[in-house]
Design a protein around this motif. Structure first.
Motif, mmCIF file in Angstrom:
data_model
loop_
_atom_site.group_PDB
_atom_site.id
_atom_site.type_symbol
_atom_site.label_atom_id
_atom_site.label_comp_id
_atom_site.label_asym_id
_atom_site.label_seq_id
_atom_site.Cartn_x
_atom_site.Cartn_y
_atom_site.Cartn_z
ATOM 1 N N TRP A 100 0.884 -1.172 0.000
ATOM 2 C CA TRP A 100 0.000 0.000 0.000
ATOM 3 C C TRP A 100 0.917 1.216 0.000
ATOM 4 C CZ3 TRP A 100 -3.682 1.509 4.628
ATOM 5 C CH2 TRP A 100 -4.558 2.520 4.212
ATOM 6 N N ALA A 127 -1.395 -1.407 -4.230
ATOM 7 C CA ALA A 127 -2.370 -0.315 -4.295
ATOM 8 C C ALA A 127 -1.702 1.013 -3.983
ATOM 9 C CB ALA A 127 -3.514 -0.564 -3.316
ATOM 10 N N ASN A 131 -6.786 8.434 -1.519
ATOM 11 C CA ASN A 131 -7.934 8.322 -0.642
ATOM 12 C C ASN A 131 -9.082 9.273 -0.985
ATOM 13 O OD1 ASN A 131 -5.738 10.021 0.465
ATOM 14 N ND2 ASN A 131 -7.222 10.577 2.029
ATOM 15 N N GLN A 134 -12.228 7.750 -2.230
ATOM 16 C CA GLN A 134 -13.027 6.959 -1.290
ATOM 17 C C GLN A 134 -14.162 7.741 -0.653
ATOM 18 O OE1 GLN A 134 -12.579 3.859 -1.294
ATOM 19 N NE2 GLN A 134 -10.550 3.702 -2.233
ATOM 20 N N GLU A 327 -10.334 3.427 2.533
ATOM 21 C CA GLU A 327 -9.363 2.866 1.600
ATOM 22 C C GLU A 327 -8.696 1.622 2.172
ATOM 23 O OE1 GLU A 327 -6.548 5.305 -1.147
ATOM 24 O OE2 GLU A 327 -5.397 4.854 0.670
ATOM 25 N N GLU A 330 -11.004 -1.253 1.740
ATOM 26 C CA GLU A 330 -11.012 -1.697 0.350
ATOM 27 C C GLU A 330 -9.769 -2.536 0.037
ATOM 28 O OE1 GLU A 330 -13.570 -1.061 -2.074
ATOM 29 O OE2 GLU A 330 -14.560 -0.624 -0.175
ATOM 30 N N LEU A 331 -8.635 -2.123 0.568
ATOM 31 C CA LEU A 331 -7.395 -2.883 0.372
ATOM 32 C C LEU A 331 -7.512 -4.277 0.973
ATOM 33 C CD1 LEU A 331 -4.365 -3.064 -0.414
ATOM 34 C CD2 LEU A 331 -3.846 -2.098 1.839
ATOM 35 N N LEU A 342 -10.257 0.590 -5.667
ATOM 36 C CA LEU A 342 -8.874 0.983 -5.419
ATOM 37 C C LEU A 342 -8.237 1.421 -6.724
ATOM 38 C CD1 LEU A 342 -7.451 -1.911 -3.192
ATOM 39 C CD2 LEU A 342 -7.750 0.467 -2.465
ATOM 40 N N GLU A 344 -4.936 0.510 -8.218
ATOM 41 C CA GLU A 344 -3.758 -0.340 -8.106
ATOM 42 C C GLU A 344 -2.703 0.119 -9.100
ATOM 43 O OE1 GLU A 344 -4.636 -4.603 -7.508
ATOM 44 O OE2 GLU A 344 -6.752 -4.023 -7.595
#
Length: 372
Positions: A100, A127, A131, A134, A327, A330-331, A342, A344
């Motif tokens: 991340w 990812a 943010n 989001q 976020e 979601e990850l 996301l 990526e």
């Protein structure tokens, strides 16, 4: 979904934001297991130990390489200055970790391409820390577009302004060094590009201009040093869907604190959003009778997921750090093999290629196609 062991590199502004997200995600959502905050890395053992205690990590190290090779770590959060992203992300991916990484991917397109190759080879989730996408309001805007509420989009305007570089006597630091990127374009211009990508897709070609409002800045020990990056950028865009666009960036804009101003114009209406008022959106459509047409303000509410996971009442508002918690969730879903919202590395490289094309356009004074 299994619990994840987390490693964090860097504890500045965004490092603390990541730590808060890892600490809060299970409590807020209730549908993901609580992560184990295993190891924190900083520039020195002393600083790492102090920050690990503050942020809730079990162990500390002054050597980030030992963190990424630790067999107990599942996910590595990378929140260091931009120039360090490639080496750290590639090392973590090669060690079999999910990554991340804060935006941008890198300060050079070639390094971002190497990061993408490492992610593909690893088979791990990689990812980027975008943010702003989001925000429940951004999700609602995408829903409005998908439903055709403003018809066919024909023009967009994106602006991002802050004033942290506005003072000409602010000391010279790394954000003015060419080795750390182009300036406003990749330092934060990638944020509006991430929203553009999320809402409307990619960019076909660009025509850009970059400017330096101040030629030099003072040094801490006396004297001055020439500014090597560009704090202002203005770009014409042609989107892949054929719409025209304008993007303006300024990190020396007195009075602007966190402004991402978006206008999306369609054949049957307009959507307006301002990040400094991140819990509301303005919508104009032709659905109403002509004598009652006008912009309406829609406030974020529990009806706009996942706002409801934080607050049960409308109009109270989420904050910047809350978007990072979303976020983070979601990850975790993506790592578990579920669908997730996301950006990526596979998508992030499109943003990096757009940035590279804009910089090339600015230096060569012509329209440039964005490579795909």
């Amino acid at each position: 979904m299994k619990s994840l062991n987390i490693g964090l590199i860097g504890t500045g502004y965004m490092g603390k934001c990541h730590a808060l997200a890892w600490n809060a995600v299970a409590s807020v959502f209730g549908d993901v297991p609580r992560p184990y905050l295993a190891v924190l890395a900083e520039a020195s053992q002393e600083l790492a130990a102090r920050k690990a205690q503050e942020l809730g990590f079990a162990r500390a190290t002054g050597d980030w390489r030992s963190l990424v090779t630790d067999p107990d770590i599942d996910v590595v959060s990378i929140t260091t200055p931009n120039a360090f992203h490639p080496d750290m992300a590639i090392a973590a991916l090669e060690a079999g970790k999910h990554v991340w990484c804060e935006k941008p991917m890198a300060t050079k397109l070639a390094d971002a391409e190497r990061m993408l190759a490492a992610a593909r080879a690893s088979g791990k989730v990689a990812a980027l820390g975008y943010n702003y996408i989001q925000n429940p309001i951004i999700r609602m805007i995408r829903k409005l577009l998908d439903e055709g509420r403003i018809g066919e989009v024909n023009h967009v305007r994106f602006e991002m302004d802050e004033d942290f570089m506005a003072d000409p006597e602010e000391l010279f630091y790394w954000k003015s060094e060419a080795s750390y990127g182009h300036g406003a374009l990749d330092d934060f211009g990638v944020h509006p590009l991430s929203i553009l990508w999320t809402l409307l897709g990619g960019v076909r070609r660009v025509c850009g201009h970059m400017a330096k409002p101040y030629a030099d800045r003072p040094l801490r020990d006396g004297g001055r040093r020439a500014v090597e990056t560009y704090d202002i950028a203005a770009i014409l865009l042609e989107l892949e869907n054929g719409a025209s666009g304008v993007m303006a960036l300024n990190r020396s804009a007195w009075g602007r604190k966190g402004r991402i101003f978006i206008q999306i114009f369609g054949s049957r209406g307009t959507i307006v959003f301002d990040q400094e008022r991140m819990n509301e959106v303005q919508l104009y459509t032709l659905d109403d009778a002509r004598d009652r047409q006008g912009f309406r303000t829609i406030l974020a509410a529990p009806q706009h997921p996942p706002y409801d996971k934080f607050i049960p009442a409308p109009g109270h508002g989420l904050g910047f750090n809350d978007l990072k918690v979303i976020e983070c969730r979601e990850l975790m879903r993506r790592i578990a093999g579920e669908r997730a919202m996301l950006i990526e590395f596979e998508d992030g490289i499109r943003i990096e290629r757009t940035v590279d094309a804009i910089a090339k356009s600015a230096h060569e004074g012509r329209w440039v196609e964005v490579s795909n």
